[in-house]
Design a protein around this motif. Sequence first.
Motif, short mmCIF file in Angstrom:
data_model
loop_
_atom_site.label_atom_id
_atom_site.label_comp_id
_atom_site.label_asym_id
_atom_site.label_seq_id
_atom_site.Cartn_x
_atom_site.Cartn_y
_atom_site.Cartn_z
N HIS A 28 -10.54 -6.51 -53.28
CA HIS A 28 -9.28 -5.79 -53.14
C HIS A 28 -8.81 -5.87 -51.69
CE1 HIS A 28 -6.25 -2.88 -54.24
NE2 HIS A 28 -6.58 -2.13 -53.21
N ASP A 29 -7.52 -6.05 -51.50
CA ASP A 29 -6.94 -6.11 -50.16
C ASP A 29 -6.98 -4.72 -49.55
OD1 ASP A 29 -5.57 -6.73 -47.89
OD2 ASP A 29 -3.63 -7.00 -48.86
N VAL A 30 -7.67 -4.58 -48.43
CA VAL A 30 -7.84 -3.26 -47.81
C VAL A 30 -6.52 -2.73 -47.26
CG1 VAL A 30 -10.27 -3.54 -47.28
CG2 VAL A 30 -8.58 -4.33 -45.65
N LEU A 31 -5.59 -3.61 -46.94
CA LEU A 31 -4.30 -3.16 -46.42
C LEU A 31 -3.28 -2.91 -47.52
CD1 LEU A 31 -4.01 -5.56 -43.36
CD2 LEU A 31 -4.79 -3.20 -43.40
N GLY A 32 -3.62 -3.28 -48.74
CA GLY A 32 -2.70 -3.09 -49.85
C GLY A 32 -2.82 -1.70 -50.46
N GLU A 33 -2.00 -1.46 -51.47
CA GLU A 33 -2.04 -0.18 -52.18
C GLU A 33 -3.35 -0.06 -52.96
OE1 GLU A 33 0.23 2.39 -52.56
OE2 GLU A 33 1.34 1.50 -50.91
N PRO A 34 -3.95 1.11 -52.98
CA PRO A 34 -5.16 1.28 -53.79
C PRO A 34 -4.81 1.23 -55.28
CG PRO A 34 -4.49 3.37 -52.84
CD PRO A 34 -3.58 2.32 -52.27
N SER A 35 -5.79 0.84 -56.08
CA SER A 35 -5.55 0.80 -57.52
C SER A 35 -5.37 2.21 -58.05
CB SER A 35 -6.73 0.12 -58.22
OG SER A 35 -7.89 0.91 -58.11
N LYS A 36 -4.80 2.31 -59.24
CA LYS A 36 -4.55 3.64 -59.80
C LYS A 36 -5.86 4.37 -60.09
CE LYS A 36 -3.96 1.78 -64.43
NZ LYS A 36 -3.09 1.62 -65.56
N GLU A 37 -6.92 3.63 -60.41
CA GLU A 37 -8.21 4.26 -60.65
C GLU A 37 -8.77 4.87 -59.36
OE1 GLU A 37 -7.54 1.10 -61.56
OE2 GLU A 37 -7.51 1.19 -63.74
N GLU A 38 -8.63 4.10 -58.24
CA GLU A 38 -9.12 4.62 -56.97
C GLU A 38 -8.32 5.84 -56.53
OE1 GLU A 38 -10.66 0.50 -54.84
OE2 GLU A 38 -8.56 1.09 -54.66
N SER A 39 -7.02 5.80 -56.74
CA SER A 39 -6.17 6.94 -56.36
C SER A 39 -6.52 8.18 -57.18
CB SER A 39 -4.70 6.60 -56.56
OG SER A 39 -4.34 5.51 -55.76
N ALA A 40 -6.72 7.99 -58.48
CA ALA A 40 -7.06 9.12 -59.35
C ALA A 40 -8.42 9.71 -58.97
CB ALA A 40 -7.05 8.69 -60.81
N ALA A 41 -9.38 8.85 -58.65
CA ALA A 41 -10.71 9.35 -58.26
C ALA A 41 -10.65 10.09 -56.93
CB ALA A 41 -11.69 8.18 -58.18
N ALA A 42 -9.84 9.58 -55.99
CA ALA A 42 -9.72 10.24 -54.69
C ALA A 42 -9.05 11.60 -54.83
CB ALA A 42 -8.94 9.35 -53.72
N ARG A 43 -8.02 11.71 -55.69
CA ARG A 43 -7.35 13.00 -55.92
C ARG A 43 -8.30 13.99 -56.57
NH1 ARG A 43 -2.88 9.80 -57.44
NH2 ARG A 43 -3.44 10.06 -59.61
N LYS A 44 -9.12 13.50 -57.49
CA LYS A 44 -10.04 14.38 -58.20
C LYS A 44 -11.10 14.94 -57.25
CE LYS A 44 -12.79 14.49 -62.41
NZ LYS A 44 -13.30 13.72 -63.53
N VAL A 45 -11.59 14.10 -56.35
CA VAL A 45 -12.61 14.53 -55.40
C VAL A 45 -12.01 15.47 -54.36
CG1 VAL A 45 -14.10 13.71 -53.53
CG2 VAL A 45 -14.08 12.52 -55.71
N ALA A 46 -10.81 15.15 -53.87
CA ALA A 46 -10.18 15.94 -52.80
C ALA A 46 -9.68 17.29 -53.28
CB ALA A 46 -9.04 15.16 -52.18
N GLY A 47 -9.33 17.38 -54.54
CA GLY A 47 -8.82 18.64 -55.06
C GLY A 47 -7.30 18.66 -55.04
N PRO A 48 -6.71 19.69 -55.62
CA PRO A 48 -5.25 19.74 -55.67
C PRO A 48 -4.63 19.98 -54.30
CG PRO A 48 -6.19 21.73 -56.62
CD PRO A 48 -7.34 20.80 -56.30
N GLY A 49 -3.53 19.28 -54.03
CA GLY A 49 -2.77 19.47 -52.80
C GLY A 49 -3.31 18.71 -51.60
N ALA A 50 -4.46 18.03 -51.73
CA ALA A 50 -5.02 17.29 -50.59
C ALA A 50 -4.36 15.93 -50.49
CB ALA A 50 -6.53 17.12 -50.79
N ALA A 51 -4.37 15.38 -49.29
CA ALA A 51 -3.78 14.05 -49.06
C ALA A 51 -4.73 12.98 -49.61
CB ALA A 51 -3.55 13.82 -47.57
N THR A 52 -4.18 11.96 -50.21
CA THR A 52 -4.98 10.85 -50.74
C THR A 52 -5.24 9.84 -49.63
OG1 THR A 52 -3.02 9.63 -51.41
CG2 THR A 52 -3.99 11.12 -53.04
N PRO A 53 -6.22 8.93 -49.79
CA PRO A 53 -6.49 7.94 -48.76
C PRO A 53 -5.28 7.06 -48.46
CG PRO A 53 -8.26 7.98 -50.35
CD PRO A 53 -7.19 8.90 -50.87
N ALA A 54 -4.44 6.80 -49.43
CA ALA A 54 -3.25 5.98 -49.19
C ALA A 54 -2.28 6.70 -48.27
CB ALA A 54 -2.57 5.63 -50.51
#
Length: 194
Positions: A155-181
């Motif tokens: 995966h291109d590190v400078l590109g947009e994260p996949s939807k699976e990665e975004s969903a996993a990051a939101r789930k770990v961070a909790g509601p209202g937290a900023a995502t890695p993107a």
Amino acid sequence: MSERGERQTPGKGLINGLAVTLKMLVKPTITQQYPDVEPDLPPRSRGVIALLEENCTVCMLCARECPDWCIYIDSHKEEVVVPGAARARQRNVLDKFDIDFSLCMYCGICIEVCPFDALHWTPEFEYAETDVLDLLHDKNRLGDWMRTVPPPPAHDVLGEPSKEESAAARKVAGPGAATPAQTARPPVRREQAQ
């Protein structure tokens, strides 16, 4: 006479043709000696289609979209008891998955439409048979080709994260937290008009 009305010397075309032939005779050959020497194929070249049986949900999209109708699928329904559910659920179980490579035109539509990545291209191309009837590959033979499927590109590190990665990051961070993107992008500064 030529297009301009000039007379051409007799045999000039023959001499030009022989010159091309002589030039090709002295040029080194680029023929690959295939049976004796393994060909140098591109890393993600298309050969035969492989089946990952665990991912197949028997949705029949590949068989419906195939322009040659060379994919044959058969399944049965099986009841799955889920604890705490009001009633038992049903799931499709794959009984038969055959691809007739004597009809297949290797267009890749079946691989593109598969929603669960059950079909993959492999670089294997040495599956010739002496009998055309042996080109009908069943799910076991298609599953054997999975060992030759190359891993997906990184995966291109400078590109947009996949939807699976975004969903996993939101789930770990909790509601209202900023995502890695959102944290990877620098904030946009707007200069105030003076």
